[in-house]
Motif scaffolding. Structure first.
Motif, PDB file in Angstrom:
ATOM      1  N   PHE A 225      -5.874   0.492  -7.827  1.00 61.09           N
ATOM      2  CA  PHE A 225      -4.764  -0.538  -7.656  1.00 61.09           C
ATOM      3  C   PHE A 225      -5.399  -1.744  -8.609  1.00 61.09           C
ATOM      4  O   PHE A 225      -5.906  -1.514  -9.708  1.00 61.09           O
ATOM      5  CB  PHE A 225      -6.626  -0.886  -6.945  1.00 61.09           C
TER       6      PHE A 225
ATOM      7  N   ASN B 228     -11.577  -2.478  -0.495  1.00 60.07           N
ATOM      8  CA  ASN B 228     -10.892  -2.466   0.146  1.00 60.07           C
ATOM      9  C   ASN B 228     -10.769  -1.646   1.760  1.00 60.07           C
ATOM     10  O   ASN B 228     -12.399  -1.846   2.522  1.00 60.07           O
ATOM     11  CB  ASN B 228     -11.122  -0.061  -0.473  1.00 60.07           C
TER      12      ASN B 228
ATOM     13  N   LYS C 294      -1.891  -0.769  -4.072  1.00 65.51           N
ATOM     14  CA  LYS C 294      -2.648   0.269  -3.741  1.00 65.51           C
ATOM     15  C   LYS C 294      -1.304   1.852  -4.140  1.00 65.51           C
ATOM     16  O   LYS C 294      -0.327   1.111  -2.986  1.00 65.51           O
ATOM     17  CB  LYS C 294      -3.252   0.654  -3.213  1.00 65.51           C
TER      18      LYS C 294
ATOM     19  N   ASN D 114       0.585  -1.176   0.204  1.00 69.13           N
ATOM     20  CA  ASN D 114      -0.057  -0.364   0.135  1.00 69.13           C
ATOM     21  C   ASN D 114       1.351   0.716  -0.038  1.00 69.13           C
ATOM     22  O   ASN D 114       1.744   1.601   0.536  1.00 69.13           O
ATOM     23  CB  ASN D 114      -0.711   0.313   1.130  1.00 69.13           C
TER      24      ASN D 114
ATOM     25  N   LEU E 266      -9.723   3.780  -7.815  1.00 74.91           N
ATOM     26  CA  LEU E 266     -10.299   2.568  -6.636  1.00 74.91           C
ATOM     27  C   LEU E 266     -11.818   3.010  -5.834  1.00 74.91           C
ATOM     28  O   LEU E 266     -12.652   2.010  -5.270  1.00 74.91           O
ATOM     29  CB  LEU E 266      -9.633   2.741  -5.303  1.00 74.91           C
ATOM     30  N   HIS E 267     -11.795   4.391  -5.641  1.00 70.19           N
ATOM     31  CA  HIS E 267     -13.117   4.945  -4.665  1.00 70.19           C
ATOM     32  C   HIS E 267     -14.320   5.174  -5.683  1.00 70.19           C
ATOM     33  O   HIS E 267     -15.181   4.721  -4.935  1.00 70.19           O
ATOM     34  CB  HIS E 267     -12.675   6.090  -3.929  1.00 70.19           C
TER      35      HIS E 267
ATOM     36  N   TRP F 191      -1.558  -7.995  -3.776  1.00 68.18           N
ATOM     37  CA  TRP F 191      -2.839  -6.398  -3.468  1.00 68.18           C
ATOM     38  C   TRP F 191      -1.689  -5.193  -3.361  1.00 68.18           C
ATOM     39  O   TRP F 191      -1.484  -5.178  -2.270  1.00 68.18           O
ATOM     40  CB  TRP F 191      -3.855  -6.360  -2.357  1.00 68.18           C
TER      41      TRP F 191
ATOM     42  N   GLU G  78      -4.178   7.203   3.108  1.00 68.65           N
ATOM     43  CA  GLU G  78      -5.401   6.855   1.451  1.00 68.65           C
ATOM     44  C   GLU G  78      -6.446   7.918   2.128  1.00 68.65           C
ATOM     45  O   GLU G  78      -7.083   8.434   0.901  1.00 68.65           O
ATOM     46  CB  GLU G  78      -5.432   5.572   1.585  1.00 68.65           C
TER      47      GLU G  78
END
Length: 211
Positions: free
Chosen positions: A205, A187, A151, A114, A179-180, A149, A193
């Protein structure tokens, strides 16, 4: 921003059963450390610990390990884990460059990365946690069909990483540049973030699967 040295952090960490100070000694023995046979998920660069704490709370049947270099940051992750009294999470203070010395073949089932340092200069690219150099190391201990994964808010890193994954034998299973606003529902928002999303940052992502 330079972190102020917290001299009290290391003694507190060394005294906690949630922190593994000498992780190389547990290579191949992590299931014994957790006292179960559950899958182990690894977060590389866990920061202040919101992500790993939330994941561990949501998934009691999975073991989590968070890795970060700075005691000054990791101590906050430790306090979060202690407050929730979780038994399925551990922390390791170490440089991620040596991560393959900590885990045995097929010992890890998923990796989370991340908002790692994008290292934008060409001569520094090999320091990226998604670079083929690091992916080669992760493959030494990832189970077949495991996922990473990833981000980031850095477009260049995100696009370069897609190539790194493909070159290293991973398939891209999911990808979004926002992503959002995507259809992805799993998530967990990190501290970083949350802060930069409020300033208009878009989170990119992807999920890469080891073939």
């Amino acid at each position: 921003m330079r972190l102020r040295k917290k001299w009290w952090a290391r003694p507190e960490m060394e005294a906690s059963p949630l922190v593994v100070i000498n992780p190389k000694e547990l290579k191949g023995k992590w299931k014994q450390e957790f006292k179960n046979n559950n899958d182990i998920y690894l977060e590389l660069g866990c920061g202040r610990g919101r992500f790993i704490t939330t994941r561990a709370q949501q998934n009691s049947n999975i073991n989590f390990i968070g890795v970060d270099l700075k005691d000054e940051v990791l101590i906050y992750a430790l306090k979060k884990l202690e407050e929730t009294e979780l038994q399925n999470a551990k922390l390791i203070p170490m440089n991620i460059a040596g991560i393959a010395e900590v885990f045995e073949k097929d010992e890890i089932s998923r990796i989370y990365i991340n908002f790692c340092n994008p290292w934008p200069k060409d001569r520094h690219n090999k320091r990226r946690l998604t670079h083929t150099k690091f992916l080669t190391e992760y493959k030494k201990f990832l189970k077949p069909n495991s996922e990473i994964w990833f981000k980031t808010d850095d477009t260049e890193l995100f696009e370069d990483s897609q190539e790194y994954f493909k070159e290293s034998g991973f398939s891209i299973e999911y990808l979004t540049y926002d992503l959002h606003k995507s259809d992805f529902t799993q998530n967990v928002v990190t501290e970083y973030e949350e802060k930069f999303t409020s300033l208009g940052m878009k989170t990119m992502f992807l999920i890469a699967k080891l073939m």
